[in-house]
Scaffold this active site. Structure first.
Site, PDB file in Angstrom:
ATOM      1  N   ASP A 111      48.079 -24.508  15.593  1.00 12.07           N
ATOM      2  CA  ASP A 111      49.265 -24.640  14.757  1.00 12.07           C
ATOM      3  C   ASP A 111      48.852 -24.324  13.321  1.00 12.07           C
ATOM      4  O   ASP A 111      47.930 -24.940  12.788  1.00 12.07           O
ATOM      5  CB  ASP A 111      49.766 -26.094  14.848  1.00 12.07           C
ATOM      6  CG  ASP A 111      51.268 -26.192  14.864  1.00 12.07           C
ATOM      7  OD1 ASP A 111      51.895 -25.663  13.936  1.00 12.07           O
ATOM      8  OD2 ASP A 111      51.800 -26.826  15.795  1.00 12.07           O
ATOM      9  N   ASP A 218      54.040 -22.719  11.596  1.00 12.66           N
ATOM     10  CA  ASP A 218      54.980 -23.749  11.167  1.00 12.66           C
ATOM     11  C   ASP A 218      55.898 -23.222  10.060  1.00 12.66           C
ATOM     12  O   ASP A 218      55.439 -22.526   9.150  1.00 12.66           O
ATOM     13  CB  ASP A 218      54.138 -24.926  10.640  1.00 12.66           C
ATOM     14  CG  ASP A 218      54.933 -26.196  10.448  1.00 12.66           C
ATOM     15  OD1 ASP A 218      55.489 -26.693  11.431  1.00 12.66           O
ATOM     16  OD2 ASP A 218      54.982 -26.701   9.311  1.00 12.66           O
ATOM     17  N   GLU A 276      58.034 -20.603  13.739  1.00 11.31           N
ATOM     18  CA  GLU A 276      59.129 -21.581  13.789  1.00 11.31           C
ATOM     19  C   GLU A 276      60.201 -21.140  12.788  1.00 11.31           C
ATOM     20  O   GLU A 276      59.968 -21.157  11.581  1.00 11.31           O
ATOM     21  CB  GLU A 276      58.599 -22.963  13.420  1.00 11.31           C
ATOM     22  CG  GLU A 276      59.663 -24.028  13.556  1.00 11.31           C
ATOM     23  CD  GLU A 276      59.359 -25.308  12.809  1.00 11.31           C
ATOM     24  OE1 GLU A 276      59.876 -26.348  13.209  1.00 11.31           O
ATOM     25  OE2 GLU A 276      58.611 -25.267  11.807  1.00 11.31           O
ATOM     26  N   HIS A 353      57.725 -31.076  20.148  1.00 12.71           N
ATOM     27  CA  HIS A 353      57.359 -32.373  19.574  1.00 12.71           C
ATOM     28  C   HIS A 353      58.354 -32.848  18.527  1.00 12.71           C
ATOM     29  O   HIS A 353      58.148 -33.898  17.927  1.00 12.71           O
ATOM     30  CB  HIS A 353      55.968 -32.258  18.946  1.00 12.71           C
ATOM     31  CG  HIS A 353      55.974 -31.321  17.768  1.00 12.71           C
ATOM     32  ND1 HIS A 353      56.263 -29.980  17.898  1.00 12.71           N
ATOM     33  CD2 HIS A 353      55.771 -31.535  16.445  1.00 12.71           C
ATOM     34  CE1 HIS A 353      56.236 -29.415  16.710  1.00 12.71           C
ATOM     35  NE2 HIS A 353      55.932 -30.335  15.805  1.00 12.71           N
ATOM     36  N   ASP A 354      59.411 -32.082  18.259  1.00 16.80           N
ATOM     37  CA  ASP A 354      60.390 -32.451  17.222  1.00 16.80           C
ATOM     38  C   ASP A 354      61.740 -32.851  17.817  1.00 16.80           C
ATOM     39  O   ASP A 354      62.722 -32.948  17.074  1.00 16.80           O
ATOM     40  CB  ASP A 354      60.611 -31.272  16.258  1.00 16.80           C
ATOM     41  CG  ASP A 354      59.402 -31.011  15.361  1.00 16.80           C
ATOM     42  OD1 ASP A 354      58.645 -31.956  15.080  1.00 16.80           O
ATOM     43  OD2 ASP A 354      59.220 -29.850  14.948  1.00 16.80           O
TER      44      ASP A 354
HETATM   45  C1  GLC Z   1      57.717 -28.321  11.524  1.00 20.83           C
HETATM   46  C2  GLC Z   1      56.988 -29.188  12.520  1.00 20.83           C
HETATM   47  C3  GLC Z   1      57.332 -30.615  12.232  1.00 20.83           C
HETATM   48  C4  GLC Z   1      56.882 -30.940  10.826  1.00 20.83           C
HETATM   49  C5  GLC Z   1      57.447 -29.952   9.809  1.00 20.83           C
HETATM   50  C6  GLC Z   1      56.724 -30.034   8.510  1.00 20.83           C
HETATM   51  O1  GLC Z   1      59.096 -28.422  11.655  1.00 20.83           O
HETATM   52  O2  GLC Z   1      57.300 -28.797  13.817  1.00 20.83           O
HETATM   53  O3  GLC Z   1      56.754 -31.488  13.164  1.00 20.83           O
HETATM   54  O4  GLC Z   1      57.296 -32.231  10.486  1.00 20.83           O
HETATM   55  O5  GLC Z   1      57.322 -28.624  10.236  1.00 20.83           O
HETATM   56  O6  GLC Z   1      55.457 -29.446   8.614  1.00 20.83           O
END
Ligand code: GLC
Ligand code: CA
Length: 601
Positions: A111, A218, A276, A353-354
């Site tokens: 990640d 990310d 993402e 995981h979110d």
């Molecule tokens: C992304 C991750 C999340 C995190 C955020 C800030 O959305 O998936 O878990 O809190 O970025 O890094």
């Protein structure tokens, strides 16, 4: 080791990169497997389970952040990209992980969290130390504003993701710094070329040189901000802070930055990338990121489907909004079809995981039987869709949300805690109840509780004497890997079979064209998957996926007509109930696939 089904399958005609037909598996390392009894998952624990992933049919493991971090946001706040957070293990453990994955023909991606660092990162420590520090402009600093009473105010009215302002006041130099997430996660300034060069070198090449195969990137569309830093329009009149994603998503230089990252780092290493991509629900804006000729990213996660049920993404996120099956179908089809006729690629996923667990949100956990049946139907859905498939740990055994009876103290995530505290501070009981209800369905915590390996104490995640960092689910005695292994009716064995079938017929399932039928049906979900190219429409391979997303028995459509073939040419391929039982109807939460091609026995 090295079971043959995991030899990475390339494409339809041998021309496509490995990652298109690959099955990715996301590991949340804190909760996967603890090897040393401290209640926190670790790299040796993950390494000890690689055979399990290999047997399941996984081609690539995505490991959530394991870097040195004060853990304000579970490692999405990195204080040193070249060190490992000690409870996870060491650099040598990562080397072992890479070696052991590769020995099994599996790949491994990390990640990459480079929209922001931790406040503990050396770069930020230098940046905040003085206005003329060489790293001052590696972050985003602004002077305060003053209201008519002379009170100091942040530079803009933006609300951040975790409640509160996006600006934190820093005494040392009397300026604010920008943080879209927690105050412990200051945003890097990608406009600064030295900063970008350091990111490429220290966070990317460093790991690619050690053998990792690529990155999940990310918050990839937030690297370029709109430079004017003006107030967002008032959309929430009850708050001094306003949602402002248009100020920091898909900013003016974003494609330049990502293309540069590709040219400088990803391409020279042939590294795979999946970004993402939040707040971008428009295919025309997504395509440039994934179009092959533009050389930016291989693929992205788009969140319209997984976010169903969420309230307004900012203040109202946890105000649950019920939705219907036609909405889920429409969202799914939109992101299945957006690459049609283009050189882009898409992803398939229903958990990460979110978000809350898929079976608790899209399936039915009201009884054990409906839980099992609906989790298998979700498996049928996911494994028959076009694009690279991403599974999240525990999805393959139908792990569910935390029990509704658990108190708020079981929620550990910074986002859940902040939203709950914000509701409490409002003094509005209705808002508190609403937030609690929303959290019980949508909170990020649900997917972060310990993985359920067996019926042993602590679900086999850690030793019986250890205290796991999050509470183990009450149902772990019945929902676990050990109980499902070898049981032909289980969710786990169904996934295993479906992952093989997906690859065997990958021209249909991975690369095929998705055609939604009966979009308005509230209970049954039907789509066709059709091989592309070939000798012409009449000989093209087709599969018809029919899934009952309700408890009641539902009539089955004319399968041959839907497949466009003669009656006997329509064949039953596979179903969640094993055999094709009642031909003319589907039982509650039953899913089946029919096809127009010969099925080998
Ligand atoms: C992304 C991750 C999340 C995190 C955020 C800030 O959305 O998936 O878990 O809190 O970025 O890094
Ligand atoms: Ca541990």
């Amino acid at each position: 080791m090295g079971s043959p089904q995991n030899t990475i399958l390339v494409d339809r005609h041998g021309q496509e990169p490995w990652w298109k037909a690959a099955t990715f598996y996301q590991v949340y390392p804190a909760s996967f497997k603890d090897s040393n009894g401290d209640g926190w998952g670790d790299l040796p624990g993950l390494i000890s389970k690689l055979d399990y992933l290999d047997d399941l049919g996984v081609d690539c493991v995505w490991v959530c952040p394991i870097f040195e971090s004060p853990q304000a946001d579970m490692g999405y706040d990195v204080s040193d990209y070249r060190k490992i957070h000690a409870p996870y293990g060491t650099l040598a453990d990562v080397d072992t992980l890479v070696r052991e994955c590769h020995a099994r023909q599996m790949k491994v991606i990390l990640d990459l969290v480079v929209n922001h660092t931790s406040i503990e990162h050396q770069w930020f420590k230098e940046s905040r130390s003085s206005k003329d520090n060489p790293k001052r402009s590696w972050y985003i600093w602004k002077p305060p504003r003053f209201d008519e009473h002379g009170n100091r105010q942040p530079p803009t009215n933006w609300r951040g993701y975790f409640a509160g302002s996006t600006w934190a006041w820093d005494e040392t130099t009397s300026e604010y710094y920008l943080h879209l997430y927690a105050p412990e996660q200051p945003d890097l300034n990608w406009d600064n070329p030295e900063c970008r060069a350091a990111i490429y070198q220290e966070t990317m090449r460093f790991w690619l040189d050690r053998g990792v195969d690529g990155f999940r990137i990310d918050t990839v569309n937030k690297f370029s901000k709109h430079a004017d830093y003006t107030d967002a329009p008032i959309s929430d009149p009850n708050s001094s802070l306003q949602p402002a994603p248009e100020m920091w998503c898909n900013g003016p230089r974003i494609h330049e930055f990502i293309h540069e990252m590709n040219r400088e780092v990803l391409a020279p290493y042939s590294a795979v990338s999946v970004g993402e991509l939040s707040n971008t629900p428009d295919p025309q804006s997504v395509l440039p990121y994934v179009s092959a000729k533009r050389q930016e990213l291989d693929m992205v996660f788009e969140f319209s489907a997984i976010r169903l049920g969420n309230g307004n993404l900012f203040g109202g996120k946890y105000s649950y909004q019920p939705f219907t099956l036609p909405t889920l179908k429409a969202m799914t089809s939109k992101w299945q079809r957006f690459i049609d006729g283009t050189d882009g690629w898409t992803t398939v996923f229903c958990e990460n995981h979110d978000n809350g667990r898929a079976v608790s949100r899209f399936g039915d956990t009201s009884t054990h039987e409906f839980w099992r049946r609906s989790a298998k139907t979700l498996a049928l859905w996911q494994t028959t869709m076009t694009g690279s498939l991403f599974l999240y740990q525990g999805q393959e055994i139908g792990m569910t949300n935390m029990p509704a009876a658990w108190g708020i103290e079981e929620y550990k995530d910074i986002e859940a805690v902040n939203f709950y505290n914000e509701a409490v501070a409002s003094g509005d009981q209705a808002r508190i109840d609403k937030t609690k209800h929303g959290l019980s369905i949508l909170a990020r915590d649900h997917s972060r509780i310990p993985f359920q390996w067996s019926e042993e104490p602590n679900a086999g995640f850690c030793s019986g004497e250890a205290s796991p960092w999050m509470r183990v689910h009450d149902d772990c005695g019945t929902i676990n890997v050990e109980a499902q292994t070898g049981d032909p009716e289980s969710i786990l064995e169904f996934y295993r079979g479906m992952l093989k079938l997906r690859k065997k017929h990958r021209n249909v399932f991975v690369f095929g064209r998705h055609v939604l039928l009966e979009p308005e049906d509230e209970h049954v979900w039907i789509y066709l998957k059709e091989e592309q190219g070939g000798d012409g429409a009449s000989t093209r391979k087709r599969a018809l996926v029919v899934m009952n997303f309700s408890r009641e028995e539902r009539p089955l459509l004319d399968v041959a007509a839907a497949l466009g073939c003669e009656g006997e040419a329509a064949r039953f391929l596979v179903g969640t109930d094993g055999v094709e039982s009642k031909i003319s109807s589907l039982k509650g939460w039953e899913g089946r696939i029919y096809c127009n091609f010969e099925v080998a026995v």
